[in-house]
Scaffold this active site. Structure first.
Site, PDB file in Angstrom:
ATOM      1  N   CYS A 115      23.491  29.772   3.591  1.00 18.40           N
ATOM      2  CA  CYS A 115      24.457  29.628   2.730  1.00 18.40           C
ATOM      3  C   CYS A 115      24.551  30.866   1.874  1.00 18.40           C
ATOM      4  O   CYS A 115      24.940  30.730   0.312  1.00 18.40           O
ATOM      5  CB  CYS A 115      24.674  28.508   2.163  1.00 18.40           C
ATOM      6  SG  CYS A 115      25.107  27.343   3.470  1.00 18.40           S
TER       7      CYS A 115
ATOM      8  N   GLY B 107       0.733  52.091   0.120  1.00 16.84           N
ATOM      9  CA  GLY B 107       1.981  52.841   0.014  1.00 16.84           C
ATOM     10  C   GLY B 107       2.704  53.700   1.048  1.00 16.84           C
ATOM     11  O   GLY B 107       3.769  54.064   1.144  1.00 16.84           O
TER      12      GLY B 107
END
Ligand code: LLP
Length: 444
Positions: A368, A263
């Site tokens: 798109c 992390g």
């Protein structure tokens, strides 16, 4: 909670600042942007764009630096690289050669880690939903440890291990209920996340595990989230873990090891980050004097800044008062900006471009969807068609999260090592996009 990197409080770093903060990158007046000794223009000329480029030197250096920080804190800790960050065999090989083990979350990652040369005994199998075949594969391979995330998984693993005549070394992954202060989509240590065993029920499950056939409980594991920038949540989570170790030992259980998770964040936008020394210090202060074997499982910190995505501008268009630079790379290649509003540095590959006056523009891909945006209002010089850009810090959660959406093939991957470079994955041929598909015969 917004992603810390997405909150634009300070002005964006300049191209020069972005490059200076990444020792494997430099700008050469003639050759443009270099990774180690290799001009990225030479790579793009030969393999085209989009292309992922990753620095072997940076990965080696980061692994050594992390190991040194753990050694200097006198912690008996192994580094288990989180394979999900970048699972390329060459990256795994670098980890193996550097002495790292691996943290895997699927049968596929397990096979990859072993193919990369990581010894099964140094592989930890994590994940919230391991399928039966994956657990069987892990036991057959002789993985060092399985991090179990629920009572249900424990029962399943016991059944499988017993039937196979094996003992599974198990760490219980606890959920310490600590907020890591990171993006909601990548925080994992709060009680309402799907991960881990509720803190309050871990002690009784540990005792139960000790009595199950095929199961040897060896310790505890935790992982509270990703892109963590401060040490406070780590310290809080490790302190809770230390309390649990003490309680378990007081009740007669043997607890040999704690897997401290990964992390550790990186400075995408130049934000202050915690050093490996601070990380090691947090572990030492909480778990260091408990006679525990320890492990850490970073992914992003080891490989994130080592990689970039090389792209070219397809065209520059203006609508109203907005200028859009449309790249040949898109969200199907690097998903992080679309998925987490992540900020990635973007620098011109040409030294001439990098020295021109800048104006704000939106840097987008051709897919798109409006979410196919790498950056909004980012300062860039005027760019000609086919001008090249490097999207930085794409070594972790970059190529591994790519898809072929919009029938766009997976980009080529290149590894740089000193003055040498090599294509480590060819650009996917278009034909392979549909090679496995069939149209049912009764359509004809
Ligand atoms: N260990 C476990 C159990 C994990 O789930 C993870 C990451 C790691 C270690 C490694 O975390 P790291 O050191 O890389 O932060 N795709 C997201 C990140 C997802 C992280 C998932 N788990 C992103 O692009 O930001």
């Amino acid at each position: 909670m917004p992603h810390p990197a997405a909150v634009p409080h300070d002005p964006d770093p300049t191209f020069g600042e972005l490059i200076a903060a990444r020792p494997h990158l430099s700008m050469h007046a003639m050759d443009g942007l270099l990774m180690e000794g290799v001009p990225l223009n030479a790579v793009a000329d030969e393999v085209g764009t989009p292309a992922w480029v990753i620095s072997a030197g940076s990965i080696r250096g980061r692994l050594r630096a992390l190991q040194a920080a753990l050694d200097e804190a006198a912690l008996p800790a192994r580094v288990h690289y989180a394979v999900k960050a970048n699972d390329h065999l060459a990256v795994l090989r670098l980890m193996a050669l550097g002495g790292a083990g691996a943290d895997v979350v699927s049968g596929g990652e397990l096979r990859r880690a072993m193919l990369g040369g990581i010894d099964a005994g140094h592989i930890v199998f994590s994940g919230v939903g391991k399928a039966e075949w994956e657990l069987r594969l892990a036991l057959e391979a002789g993985v060092g440890q399985v991090n179990v995330e629920s009572a249900e998984e424990l029962a399943m693993l016991s059944g499988i291990a017993h039937a196979m005549g094996r003992m599974a070394r198990v760490a219980l992954r606890i959920n310490p209920d600590v907020d890591a202060g990171t993006h909601a989509k990548i925080t994992t240590g709060r009680a309402d996340n799907k991960f881990g065993i509720a803190y309050g029920s871990a002690a009784s499950l540990y005792a139960h595990a000790a009595g199950l056939p095929g199961i040897e409980p060896v310790g505890l594991a935790l992982h509270i989230g990703s892109q963590i920038l401060s040490m406070a949540p780590y310290r809080a989570a490790y302190a809770r873990t230390a309390d649990l170790v003490r309680d378990l030992r007081a009740s007669g259980q043997s607890v040999r090891m704690v897997d401290c998770g990964g992390g550790l964040g990186i400075g995408y936008r130049g934000e202050p980050v915690a050093s490996p020394a601070a990380f090691a210090g947090a572990i030492r202060a909480t778990l260091g004097s408990m006679e525990l074997e320890l492990a850490v499982e970073p992914g992003r910190w080891l490989v994130g800044s080592a990689g970039l995505l090389l792209a070219s501008s397809v065209l520059v268009k203006s609508t109203g008062d907005r200028r859009f630079v449309v790249l040949d790379a898109a969200m199907n290649d690097l998903l992080r900006p679309a998925m987490y509003d992540a900020w990635h540095g973007i620098v011109p590959v040409s030294a001439v471009d990098a020295a021109r006056p800048v104006a704000p523009c939106d840097i987008v891909g051709p897919v798109c969807e409006s979410g196919d945006t790498f950056a909004r209002g980012r300062a860039l010089p005027p760019l000609a068609r086919n001008a090249r850009l490097a999207i930085l810090d794409a070594g972790a959660y970059g190529s591994v999260m790519s898809s072929t959406y919009n029938a766009r093939p997976l980009a080529a991957e290149v590894l740089v090592d000193g003055d040498r470079w090599s294509v480590i994955r060819a650009r996917q041929p278009l034909e392979s996009l549909w090679a496995g598909e069939t149209v049912p015969g009764w359509f004809e």
